[in-house]
Motif scaffolding. Structure first.
Motif, PDB file in Angstrom:
ATOM      1  N   TYR A 138      -1.838   1.089  -4.719  1.00  0.00           N
ATOM      2  CA  TYR A 138      -0.864   0.066  -4.342  1.00  0.00           C
ATOM      3  C   TYR A 138      -0.070  -0.352  -5.575  1.00  0.00           C
ATOM      4  N   VAL A 170       0.852  -1.184   0.000  1.00  0.00           N
ATOM      5  CA  VAL A 170       0.000   0.000   0.000  1.00  0.00           C
ATOM      6  C   VAL A 170       0.895   1.245   0.000  1.00  0.00           C
ATOM      7  N   GLN A 175      -3.586   5.582   0.914  1.00  0.00           N
ATOM      8  CA  GLN A 175      -5.008   5.260   0.906  1.00  0.00           C
ATOM      9  C   GLN A 175      -5.779   6.308   1.701  1.00  0.00           C
TER      10      GLN A 175
END
Length: 321
Positions: free
Chosen positions: A314, A296, A299
């Motif tokens: 990602y 990741v 986010q």
């Protein structure tokens, strides 16, 4: 170049000037610091605040502009701590206040367009065109978390892409991402015009810290030394970051409540559920499933996500690493 001019501001050898760059048709002017080195050389552009709620880059640019002095510079350094000034003044997250547009989607801009397009046009004409190299400072927006990483303009023509990567490898971020875009964003467009360019991501969720601002300062100075522009006796450090490939930028299909399952920097396997979107009755509307093994990068961490707005980004590791 004996004198450098940016809008109404000019600087000569051994001079340092501060002032504002007006944007025709837009009320707010951009703060600018011009550092004219005591010796001739290349010109480096450093910008912060393309996204006005990304405070680490803004604070770092302010400090860099204040710290650099002509006697240590070969060439010139242009520092613009805050490009989207109206958004900063009205706290509009990363959008331009007058038209609600994201500057990093509007380059090269339009002098006859909306406020955001006019700002982009001014950046291109008054800043990009004066620069030999470009460093753009960003971080996560007020609703985003991220890990430090650096984009470089891999798709740029000729040696521009290779030099951009070399610049990125002077950033102590741990990860680099090869960008294939040459329009839309400020550094992307500059690279498409032959200017080696990178974008540094560090910090998030509407905060800044001394450590993060200092890390950006350290990285910018390391790049300036590498380029031969900063001559302060400091050592040039080369880092060996992990290269992230095939980044997936996932947007929400509908507005709702977002429940991520991982954090920025977490690794996962293909097929993992990265998060779900639910309605206001707690019923699941959308599931975000990983298309590959990856990590990741950033986010959304606010409860709300917007239709067509970002949920998660990602990437997977390059096969040779």
């Amino acid at each position: 170049m004996s004198r450098l001019q940016v809008g109404p501001l000019t600087v000569g050898r051994g001079e340092k000037v501060t002032g504002y760059l007006p944007v025709p048709g837009v009320e707010n002017e951009m703060p600018v610091i011009l550092v004219g080195g005591s010796k001739p050389g290349k010109t480096v552009l450093v910008t912060g605040g393309i996204h006005n709620a990304e405070y680490v880059g803004i604070e770092a640019a302010i400090r860099i502009g204040k710290e650099l002095e002509p006697h240590n510079i070969r060439g010139n350094v242009i520092v613009v701590p805050l490009v989207n000034r109206s958004g900063f003044s009205h706290r509009t997250m990363s959008m331009v206040y007058e038209d609600g547009k994201n500057l990093n989607r509007e380059f090269p801009g339009n002098p006859e367009g909306t406020a955001a397009e006019k700002i982009c046009d001014a950046v291109v004409k008054e800043l990009h065109k004066k620069a030999d190299y470009y460093i753009d400072l960003h971080c996560g927006d007020g609703y985003e978390e991220l890990i430090p990483y650096t984009y470089y303009a891999a798709a740029a023509p000729g040696e521009t892409g290779a030099v951009s990567r070399q610049m990125a490898c002077r950033v102590d971020s741990g990860y680099i991402v090869a960008s294939g875009l040459l329009t839309g964003g400020s550094y992307n467009y500059a690279a498409g015009c032959g200017i080696p360019s990178i974008l540094i991501e560090r910090g998030c969720v509407g905060r800044w810290s001394e450590a993060e601002a200092e890390a950006d300062q350290k990285d910018v100075k390391n790049i300036l030394r590498f380029l031969g522009v900063l001559d302060d006796g400091g050592q040039v450090i080369e880092y060996f970051p992990r290269e992230i490939a095939n980044v997936h930028y996932i947007n929400a299909a509908e507005t709702g409540c977002w429940y991520p399952r991982f954090h920025a920097g977490d690794r996962f396997r293909k097929g993992a559920v990265l998060g779900v979107v639910k309605d206001f009755f707690g019923q699941e509307m959308e599931t975000c499933t990983a298309l590959c093994d990856g990590i990741v990068l950033y986010q959304t961490v606010s409860l709300n996500v917007l239709k067509d707005g970002p949920m998660i980004a990602y990437g997977e590791y390059s096969a040779h690493q």
